[in-house]
Design a protein around this motif. Structure first.
Motif, PDB file in Angstrom:
ATOM      1  N   GLN A   1       0.819  -1.192   0.000  1.00 12.65           N
ATOM      2  CA  GLN A   1       0.000   0.000   0.000  1.00 12.65           C
ATOM      3  C   GLN A   1       0.860   1.252   0.000  1.00 12.65           C
ATOM      4  OE1 GLN A   1      -2.305  -0.762   3.457  1.00 12.65           O
ATOM      5  NE2 GLN A   1      -3.911  -1.812   2.362  1.00 12.65           N
ATOM      6  N   ASP A   2       1.926   1.257   0.808  1.00  8.14           N
ATOM      7  CA  ASP A   2       2.799   2.419   0.852  1.00  8.14           C
ATOM      8  C   ASP A   2       3.435   2.672  -0.512  1.00  8.14           C
ATOM      9  OD1 ASP A   2       2.266   2.735   3.506  1.00  8.14           O
ATOM     10  OD2 ASP A   2       4.124   1.814   4.191  1.00  8.14           O
ATOM     11  N   TYR A   3       3.872   1.596  -1.146  1.00 10.71           N
ATOM     12  CA  TYR A   3       4.546   1.718  -2.435  1.00 10.71           C
ATOM     13  C   TYR A   3       3.619   2.356  -3.469  1.00 10.71           C
ATOM     14  CZ  TYR A   3       7.268   0.397  -6.519  1.00 10.71           C
ATOM     15  OH  TYR A   3       7.980   0.425  -7.685  1.00 10.71           O
ATOM     16  N   GLU A   4       2.394   1.882  -3.526  1.00  8.44           N
ATOM     17  CA  GLU A   4       1.437   2.436  -4.482  1.00  8.44           C
ATOM     18  C   GLU A   4       1.151   3.903  -4.169  1.00  8.44           C
ATOM     19  OE1 GLU A   4      -2.754   1.278  -6.643  1.00  8.44           O
ATOM     20  OE2 GLU A   4      -2.281   0.357  -4.735  1.00  8.44           O
ATOM     21  N   THR A   5       1.049   4.242  -2.898  1.00  7.45           N
ATOM     22  CA  THR A   5       0.829   5.633  -2.499  1.00  7.45           C
ATOM     23  C   THR A   5       1.986   6.512  -2.944  1.00  7.45           C
ATOM     24  OG1 THR A   5      -0.458   4.903  -0.595  1.00  7.45           O
ATOM     25  CG2 THR A   5       0.396   7.150  -0.519  1.00  7.45           C
ATOM     26  N   TRP A   6       3.217   6.032  -2.765  1.00  6.65           N
ATOM     27  CA  TRP A   6       4.390   6.802  -3.192  1.00  6.65           C
ATOM     28  C   TRP A   6       4.358   7.050  -4.694  1.00  6.65           C
ATOM     29  CZ3 TRP A   6       8.539   3.473  -0.314  1.00  6.65           C
ATOM     30  CH2 TRP A   6       8.441   3.698   1.052  1.00  6.65           C
ATOM     31  N   LEU A   7       3.981   6.023  -5.456  1.00  9.82           N
ATOM     32  CA  LEU A   7       3.921   6.197  -6.908  1.00  9.82           C
ATOM     33  C   LEU A   7       2.875   7.243  -7.292  1.00  9.82           C
ATOM     34  CD1 LEU A   7       4.296   2.551  -8.243  1.00  9.82           C
ATOM     35  CD2 LEU A   7       5.890   4.440  -8.565  1.00  9.82           C
ATOM     36  N   LYS A   8       1.748   7.248  -6.606  1.00 10.54           N
ATOM     37  CA  LYS A   8       0.704   8.228  -6.910  1.00 10.54           C
ATOM     38  C   LYS A   8       1.124   9.646  -6.518  1.00 10.54           C
ATOM     39  CE  LYS A   8      -3.163   5.039  -6.661  1.00 10.54           C
ATOM     40  NZ  LYS A   8      -4.344   4.597  -5.914  1.00 10.54           N
ATOM     41  N   MET A   9       1.923   9.755  -5.452  1.00  8.85           N
ATOM     42  CA  MET A   9       2.331  11.068  -4.945  1.00  8.85           C
ATOM     43  C   MET A   9       3.548  11.642  -5.645  1.00  8.85           C
ATOM     44  SD  MET A   9       1.908  10.388  -0.821  1.00  8.85           S
ATOM     45  CE  MET A   9       3.435  11.211  -0.560  1.00  8.85           C
ATOM     46  N   LYS A  10       4.293  10.824  -6.361  1.00  9.94           N
ATOM     47  CA  LYS A  10       5.615  11.222  -6.831  1.00  9.94           C
ATOM     48  C   LYS A  10       5.641  12.508  -7.659  1.00  9.94           C
ATOM     49  CE  LYS A  10       6.223   8.690 -11.098  1.00  9.94           C
ATOM     50  NZ  LYS A  10       6.369   9.922 -11.834  1.00  9.94           N
ATOM     51  N   ASP A  11       4.557  12.841  -8.342  1.00  9.54           N
ATOM     52  CA  ASP A  11       4.535  14.059  -9.146  1.00  9.54           C
ATOM     53  C   ASP A  11       4.027  15.270  -8.369  1.00  9.54           C
ATOM     54  OD1 ASP A  11       5.538  12.796 -11.402  1.00  9.54           O
ATOM     55  OD2 ASP A  11       3.541  12.162 -12.050  1.00  9.54           O
ATOM     56  N   HIS A  12       3.628  15.054  -7.118  1.00 10.70           N
ATOM     57  CA  HIS A  12       3.028  16.135  -6.338  1.00 10.70           C
ATOM     58  C   HIS A  12       3.828  16.508  -5.092  1.00 10.70           C
ATOM     59  CE1 HIS A  12      -0.405  15.478  -8.934  1.00 10.70           C
ATOM     60  NE2 HIS A  12      -0.356  14.198  -8.618  1.00 10.70           N
ATOM     61  N   VAL A  13       4.831  15.729  -4.779  1.00  6.52           N
ATOM     62  CA  VAL A  13       5.661  16.001  -3.598  1.00  6.52           C
ATOM     63  C   VAL A  13       7.123  15.866  -3.988  1.00  6.52           C
ATOM     64  CG1 VAL A  13       3.915  15.176  -1.971  1.00  6.52           C
ATOM     65  CG2 VAL A  13       5.653  13.606  -2.789  1.00  6.52           C
ATOM     66  N   GLU A  14       7.987  16.330  -3.112  1.00  4.94           N
ATOM     67  CA  GLU A  14       9.414  16.187  -3.340  1.00  4.94           C
ATOM     68  C   GLU A  14       9.966  15.152  -2.363  1.00  4.94           C
ATOM     69  OE1 GLU A  14      13.355  18.935  -2.946  1.00  4.94           O
ATOM     70  OE2 GLU A  14      11.551  19.844  -3.790  1.00  4.94           O
ATOM     71  N   PHE A  15      10.616  14.154  -2.899  1.00 10.80           N
ATOM     72  CA  PHE A  15      11.235  13.124  -2.084  1.00 10.80           C
ATOM     73  C   PHE A  15      12.711  13.453  -1.919  1.00 10.80           C
ATOM     74  CE2 PHE A  15       7.596  10.847  -3.816  1.00 10.80           C
ATOM     75  CZ  PHE A  15       7.141  10.131  -2.724  1.00 10.80           C
ATOM     76  N   ALA A  16      13.268  13.040  -0.795  1.00 11.73           N
ATOM     77  CA  ALA A  16      14.696  13.253  -0.559  1.00 11.73           C
ATOM     78  C   ALA A  16      15.258  12.037   0.156  1.00 11.73           C
ATOM     79  CB  ALA A  16      14.919  14.498   0.281  1.00 11.73           C
TER      80      ALA A  16
END
Length: 149
Positions: A1-16
């Motif tokens: 579930q976390d992985y899918e959420t990260w994929l959905k968020m990737k264009d809207h947040v900045e990961f570091a």
């Protein structure tokens, strides 16, 4: 579930990527989460829509880059023979990419050697060991030890 959420968020947040260890995870041989092939199938299916339009979602610019991405996906979550097929399309440029070249050779190992070797995540273990004695990690280990007393 976390992985899918990260994929959905990737264009809207900045990961570091940060150098500190924030989570310790314990693995047990009898843990239900150790079913590697089951986890790989789930991740592969979650990735499907993103790999159908790889240029949009990953910003892939050329066919070599696309084949490299698809090869890594197959290597970690799909079929090792398919990983080789994608990487074979790189031709001799594969020799300029030592990690891909090494992974290509590893795909020829029998499954009973390939899966455990791949799951060792050697790159991350070496990185962790290299940073284990850093000031930040020593401090975190001391804090963690004081919490569990």
């Amino acid at each position: 579930q976390d992985y899918e959420t990260w994929l959905k968020m990737k264009d809207h947040v900045e990961f570091a990527i940060i150098p500190e260890v924030l989570v310790f995870q314990q693995y047990r041989k009898n843990s239900l989460s150790n079913n590697i092939l089951y986890k790989q199938r789930i991740i592969y299916s979650i990735q499907k829509p993103y790999y159908e339009n790889i240029k949009l979602y990953f910003g892939v610019n050329d066919s070599n880059e696309e084949n490299r991405y698809r090869g890594w996906r197959e290597y970690f979550f799909g079929n090792k023979a398919d990983a080789r097929k994608y990487w074979n399309k790189l031709g001799f440029t594969i020799l300029q990419q030592p990690r891909v070249t090494l992974a290509w050779f590893v795909t020829f190992l029998p499954e009973n050697f390939f899966v455990p070797l791949k799951e060792l995540r050697l790159k991350f273990r070496v990185w962790y060991l290299a940073h284990y004695f850093s000031e930040t990690n020593v401090r975190l280990r001391k804090q963690f030890a004081s919490l569990i007393r």
